[in-house]
Scaffold this active site. Sequence first.
Site, PDB file in Angstrom:
ATOM      1  N   HIS A 479       0.836  -1.201   0.000  1.00  0.00           N
ATOM      2  CA  HIS A 479       0.000   0.000   0.000  1.00  0.00           C
ATOM      3  C   HIS A 479       0.875   1.258   0.000  1.00  0.00           C
ATOM      4  O   HIS A 479       0.675   2.173  -0.801  1.00  0.00           O
ATOM      5  CB  HIS A 479      -0.915  -0.031   1.229  1.00  0.00           C
ATOM      6  N   GLU A 480       1.850   1.281   0.888  1.00  0.00           N
ATOM      7  CA  GLU A 480       2.703   2.483   0.997  1.00  0.00           C
ATOM      8  C   GLU A 480       3.588   2.646  -0.232  1.00  0.00           C
ATOM      9  O   GLU A 480       3.856   3.763  -0.676  1.00  0.00           O
ATOM     10  CB  GLU A 480       3.547   2.439   2.276  1.00  0.00           C
ATOM     11  N   HIS A 483       1.798   4.403  -2.959  1.00  0.00           N
ATOM     12  CA  HIS A 483       1.690   5.861  -2.803  1.00  0.00           C
ATOM     13  C   HIS A 483       2.833   6.614  -3.500  1.00  0.00           C
ATOM     14  O   HIS A 483       2.718   7.800  -3.758  1.00  0.00           O
ATOM     15  CB  HIS A 483       1.660   6.255  -1.328  1.00  0.00           C
ATOM     16  N   GLU A 502      -5.677   7.490  -1.816  1.00  0.00           N
ATOM     17  CA  GLU A 502      -6.007   6.333  -0.975  1.00  0.00           C
ATOM     18  C   GLU A 502      -6.758   5.236  -1.731  1.00  0.00           C
ATOM     19  O   GLU A 502      -6.523   4.047  -1.517  1.00  0.00           O
ATOM     20  CB  GLU A 502      -6.799   6.780   0.257  1.00  0.00           C
TER      21      GLU A 502
END
Length: 819
Positions: A479-480, A483, A502
């Site tokens: 997930h990170e 980003h 997000e």
Amino acid sequence: MDTKLDPSRDDLPLMANTSHILVKHYVLDLDVDFESQIIEGTIVLFFESGNRFQKQSGSTKEPCRSESNEACRFRMPEPCHSPVTDTRTFSSKTRSNDFTICGKGEKDTSGKDGNHDNWEQASGISSSKYCCDTGNHGSEDFLLVLDCCDLSVLKVEEVDVAAVPGIEKLTRSPKLTVVSEELRNQIVCELVTLPADRWREQLDYYARCSQAPGCGELLFDTDTWSLQIRKTGAQTATDFPHAIRIRYSTKPQGRSVTWTSDQSGRPCVYTMGSPINNRALFPCQEPPVAMSTWQATVRAAASFVVLMSGENSAKPTQLREGCSSWHYYVTMPMPASTFTIAVGSWTEMKPETCSSNDLAAERSLSPSEADFRYVGICGHMEYPCRFQNPSATTQEIIPHRVFAPVCLKGACQETLLQLVPPCLSAAHRVLGTHPFSRLDILIVPGNFPSLGMASPHIIFLSQSVLTGNSHLCGTRLCHEIAHAWFGLAIGARDWTEEWLSEGFATHLEDVFWAKAQQLDPHEAQEQQELKACLRWCRLQDEVRNSPEEMQVLRPNKEKTGHVSDSGSSVVKHGLNPEKVFMQVHYLKGYFLLRFLAQRLGDDTYFAFLRKFVHTFHGQLILSQDFLQMLLENIPEEKRLELSVENIFRDWLESSGIPQPLQRERQAGAECGLARQVSVEVEKWIRMNRRPRKRKRRETEQVFEKLLPDQLVLLLEHLLEQKTLNPRTLQSLERAYRLTQQDAEVRHRWCELIIKHKYTKAYKDVERFLQEDQAMGIYLYGELMVSEDSRQQQVARRCFELTKEQMDRSSAQVVAEMLF
Ligand SMILES: [Zn+2]
């Protein structure tokens, strides 16, 4: 949950007048003192004035400017009353008239890099003669407004950049005989527009200019949200000094940084992604449109490690006894809100043995994967971009370091360290070029209020991802990592459209993780479907329990991205403490992207996504930029009834569950992994109903081994049961060894304990509230709501133990629940 929203409390003002003048570079020079919990030093800001920046995004050519001046809703600053009373007027006659050529006008328009935009020359600066918005400060001086909060500003001065030896090379005048404001501004103007291939020289000049002597103090004033600076007689942004130095210090309670201790009990400080971003760390222009580069020199006692958003993998320089200095920089312009710093006694974690994952780095691209290696033209303002560097575009795994307190060494080696290379490699296979050249990962202190946070070149992960097996750690890391593309390299122009970061990261996390685990397509689909089931439950729950106006992904509708004439704006609900804990934007955004990927087919969708990344990296976007390009790029026959308007209406501008999603879920998705869970749930329900005397037979019951996400689903189903007796709960814990599972599973376990008042396991709840603060605050609510005195005691006792360390937003929400 209180649905009444107080505008003065909920909305976040962005005060900086970015329509008049823009920061292009920050030079920070700071000392970190753990004794006083203060960061102190100087920041030098280099500006570009005028409206050159109005074209930031390739697609959104005309920046939207609303008619009404939203800034008027805020109390306007009092007249400046700084100690300096220089009444000497700086005659407007001396004002430079030739700033239109100050960009790249006469040079550097070498044809090969098409980024030297024509608009820079065409736009002119003539419109920069603004009076500042306030109108009532009693003078016609230009007022520079910076976002600033909880800082002690000690001095503001103009920097005499003309005093830097050799700087005349930047100007067209051969000798610096008459040093004027005009000349100094011209130097800065040349400096901020140096072409990308001279970035080293540019950084060096910035550093040397930042140390040049001052040449006159400037008048300044502060209020709750801003620092206002003016120079007597400087009536326009063009006249205003283009290099200023601010001496300041932070305050221990300032909301941008958290002073705390790490898991080994040693002091540390870090930025925690505060709703007010970095304005209590340094005065800055907060609006995302102010994209700038930065460099920072930070000094701390030699036992500390300084980590920061910087593209160089900095090593400390020993200074005087017991003190060392760290220097970081970035060459890619980004919003100041993305800057992150962490200082603590962390240790770099290294794998015990060289893992076979290193081999993945050697793997070359297969022909089918090579199609996204576009080289050449980028749509962003000029900077040394990795997308134009052939060796960077093929780099699957970027250099990375992992830092953590030494006591977490074992946990890092067991889970995190092996996961980083396959997750980075998976991301590259899906999206192509890593936008950032390197990565530090830090295991942050226990009070960090979420499981992870991504900033340029640095990812924070909560200690909660290190427990259980690798599933939670891997998904969060993915997930990170996502980003880096969505949220950082491509940012939202309007912060209310946070689904753009997000939603994408949540959707991509599943895709990356499936690749990192090397699942076959069927397994990958099964796991992703299971995730969708879980997120669907969560979304329904959030929609039932949150204020309607906070469930809308594009609340500003056609006014999205609008700012006042000065550039100031307001982020709706930006300060609402509950917002931090809401996931509606993640979930609805995720379901929209999943819906689109399913409609188009994964191959078409991800090929488009790579193209989108190539077009928009280094820029800010609005929802329509993504949707328009998506629809333009898919064949008519695949488009079906999709249109930008329909997607706005159904998904982005309504509260509650989007209609297409409702229909899809009602049709019932096929998910083998979820069906398996239902079978297990039935077994447990039957077992719970059996009378106690048949206990012997129960132990013979065989339960399937379940994946972590299946366990979460199982426990959520069991949470719907009115009663579960202590016997069942005990067997449940033993069957799956729940207390040793990851934090997501343990969270549901704690919910079951609380719901069924399973007193024997209250210690598990207490442990969770202390060790998993990143997820723990929901449980406080559940402990309080039953009005059971023993449970309330648990809540109060845990809050008492942790409240000093807890971040302000969490502590505020919990305190409201408890008292
Ligand atoms: Zn680029």
